[in-house]
Design a protein around this motif. Sequence first.
Motif, PDB file in Angstrom:
ATOM      1  N   PRO A   1       0.839  -1.275  -0.064  1.00  0.00           N
ATOM      2  CA  PRO A   1      -0.058   0.072  -0.093  1.00  0.00           C
ATOM      3  C   PRO A   1       1.030   1.322   0.245  1.00  0.00           C
ATOM      4  O   PRO A   1       0.341   2.553   0.137  1.00  0.00           O
ATOM      5  CB  PRO A   1      -0.945  -0.206   1.365  1.00  0.00           C
ATOM      6  CG  PRO A   1      -0.356  -0.771   2.284  1.00  0.00           C
ATOM      7  CD  PRO A   1       0.067  -2.478   1.098  1.00  0.00           C
ATOM      8  N   ILE A   2       2.124   1.333   0.935  1.00  0.00           N
ATOM      9  CA  ILE A   2       2.800   2.226   0.156  1.00  0.00           C
ATOM     10  C   ILE A   2       3.528   2.760  -0.896  1.00  0.00           C
ATOM     11  O   ILE A   2       3.274   3.909  -1.682  1.00  0.00           O
ATOM     12  CB  ILE A   2       4.276   2.254   1.187  1.00  0.00           C
ATOM     13  CG1 ILE A   2       3.875   1.975   3.499  1.00  0.00           C
ATOM     14  CG2 ILE A   2       5.253   3.255   1.255  1.00  0.00           C
ATOM     15  CD1 ILE A   2       4.988   1.681   3.664  1.00  0.00           C
ATOM     16  N   LEU A   3       3.292   1.670  -2.205  1.00  0.00           N
ATOM     17  CA  LEU A   3       3.857   2.161  -3.157  1.00  0.00           C
ATOM     18  C   LEU A   3       3.145   2.320  -3.396  1.00  0.00           C
ATOM     19  O   LEU A   3       2.776   3.146  -4.693  1.00  0.00           O
ATOM     20  CB  LEU A   3       4.543   0.848  -3.908  1.00  0.00           C
ATOM     21  CG  LEU A   3       6.021   0.763  -2.981  1.00  0.00           C
ATOM     22  CD1 LEU A   3       6.562  -0.931  -3.299  1.00  0.00           C
ATOM     23  CD2 LEU A   3       6.966   1.592  -3.507  1.00  0.00           C
ATOM     24  N   MET A   4       2.159   1.872  -3.757  1.00  0.00           N
ATOM     25  CA  MET A   4       0.807   2.237  -4.417  1.00  0.00           C
ATOM     26  C   MET A   4      -0.196   3.937  -3.871  1.00  0.00           C
ATOM     27  O   MET A   4       0.046   4.418  -4.956  1.00  0.00           O
ATOM     28  CB  MET A   4      -0.808   1.530  -3.807  1.00  0.00           C
ATOM     29  CG  MET A   4      -0.306   0.005  -4.071  1.00  0.00           C
ATOM     30  SD  MET A   4      -1.981  -0.752  -3.707  1.00  0.00           S
ATOM     31  CE  MET A   4      -3.261  -0.233  -4.557  1.00  0.00           C
ATOM     32  N   ALA A   5       0.365   4.401  -2.668  1.00  0.00           N
ATOM     33  CA  ALA A   5       0.176   5.616  -2.621  1.00  0.00           C
ATOM     34  C   ALA A   5       0.655   6.834  -3.286  1.00  0.00           C
ATOM     35  O   ALA A   5       0.412   7.555  -3.864  1.00  0.00           O
ATOM     36  CB  ALA A   5       0.037   5.563  -1.193  1.00  0.00           C
ATOM     37  N   ILE A   6       1.773   5.984  -3.776  1.00  0.00           N
ATOM     38  CA  ILE A   6       2.945   7.206  -3.895  1.00  0.00           C
ATOM     39  C   ILE A   6       2.630   7.442  -4.920  1.00  0.00           C
ATOM     40  O   ILE A   6       2.190   8.302  -5.848  1.00  0.00           O
ATOM     41  CB  ILE A   6       4.238   6.464  -4.120  1.00  0.00           C
ATOM     42  CG1 ILE A   6       4.542   6.021  -2.208  1.00  0.00           C
ATOM     43  CG2 ILE A   6       5.485   6.630  -4.743  1.00  0.00           C
ATOM     44  CD1 ILE A   6       6.142   5.517  -1.910  1.00  0.00           C
ATOM     45  N   GLY A   7       1.870   6.010  -5.841  1.00  0.00           N
ATOM     46  CA  GLY A   7       1.520   5.842  -7.350  1.00  0.00           C
ATOM     47  C   GLY A   7       0.588   6.683  -7.661  1.00  0.00           C
ATOM     48  O   GLY A   7       0.931   7.091  -8.431  1.00  0.00           O
TER      49      GLY A   7
ATOM     50  N   VAL B   1      -2.211   4.757   2.361  1.00  0.00           N
ATOM     51  CA  VAL B   1      -1.358   5.372   4.118  1.00  0.00           C
ATOM     52  C   VAL B   1      -2.346   4.484   5.673  1.00  0.00           C
ATOM     53  O   VAL B   1      -1.168   3.860   5.916  1.00  0.00           O
ATOM     54  CB  VAL B   1      -1.678   6.417   4.000  1.00  0.00           C
ATOM     55  CG1 VAL B   1      -1.287   7.004   5.111  1.00  0.00           C
ATOM     56  CG2 VAL B   1      -0.750   7.034   3.284  1.00  0.00           C
ATOM     57  N   ALA B   2      -3.224   4.411   6.032  1.00  0.00           N
ATOM     58  CA  ALA B   2      -3.642   3.713   6.255  1.00  0.00           C
ATOM     59  C   ALA B   2      -3.832   2.539   7.146  1.00  0.00           C
ATOM     60  O   ALA B   2      -3.068   2.092   8.029  1.00  0.00           O
ATOM     61  CB  ALA B   2      -4.849   4.198   6.782  1.00  0.00           C
TER      62      ALA B   2
END
Length: 409
Positions: A292-298, A383-384
């Motif tokens: 999810p960190i990589l998805m949020a950045i994307g 992020v959560a």
Amino acid sequence: MSTSSGTRNYAIVTMAYWADTMADGAIRMLVLFYFYQLGYSALQVASLFLFYELFGILTNFAGGVLASRYGLKSTLFMGLGTQLLALGMLAFMPAAGLTVIWVMASQAMSGIAKDLTKMSSKSAVKLVAGDAEGRLYRWVALLTGSKNALKGVGFFIGSLLLSVMDFQSSVMVIMAVVALAMISAGLLMRGGLGDVRNKSKFSQLISRNRAVNMLSVARFFLFGARDVWFVVALPVFLSSVLGWKFWQAGGFMALWVIGYGCVQAAAPAILRGRDPTGKTAKRLAFILAAIPILMAIGLYVGWNATAVVVGGLIVFGVIFALNSAVHSFLILDYTDHDKIAMNVGIYYMANACGRLAGTVLSGLLYQLGMRQGGLAGMTWCLVASALFLIATGLISLALPKQQEKKSIA
């Protein structure tokens, strides 16, 4: 009870559990999309499931005591009967009477039903499989994986039914499936299942097994991390932002859950080696947090939203399924036969608490984020999710790093 009789009854319990699971997935999609198309906001839709999760917590809190006193067969039929009542509340109420409070009450009963049947089936597998090396792990993985695959089937059925008939008629179809499962179980089951010698008390609802307690806390954050973006934010995002039709969104989520279940069932082969330990759970949690960190950045930097969400969800599903399968094995591995229902109840109470927190945050964070426009709602939820998964990994550090079967239970 003989081994053959126990295996027969366990197979019947499992089939009833599958039917209830499919119905549970179908009614979730029906309620979600039906009220969303009526104009409910993401937070309002999430509120419809609050009692479902809350009463699931209460059921797991007390269900272990009920099962230890009256047997798993009794809790199974309590669950199926309660599910029929919950579905009847929706099926036979005119559309004008489907108020928020009425639907929340029906969902509360569904939450009770789902967790009673789940506890009965998950506890029964320990009684039948025993403690043989590898066998319990394979059986638990197969049961958990097949359950989630059928829940995915339910997602698709619910979405499809709402596309071809009205809400009440759709619920009646689901109700017929549960009724058939209950009647079949009643006719085919012989004797009892899971009657125990020691009758537990409500004062024993906090386990004295430290491993069980720590695993339960880790389970809270693991399922909160999934539901904070999967339960409400994802279907609303697919429908409102990406423009998918209800059957497309429901179908995709169904395929995801089916695939997730297949990975769970295959977890022993995928992970290979001996039975997993707390070290396995820790590693998987930290790997999962990166997704999810990589998805949020994307999403934040402007990558293609469909590719990020769909691709990310697939990878997330694989690692999450493995982590969940390991947890499902560990809770049974950490306890002995006389404590099964109690410890499974404690564990799934934490699971339900995580789903409740995730459901509320999914609607709340998505709605707050969408005030900023664009993709902020989904980004906030991701992020959560990452924060919850980091907490899961940190808590998993306290789990036994080698097999400690029934050391304290």
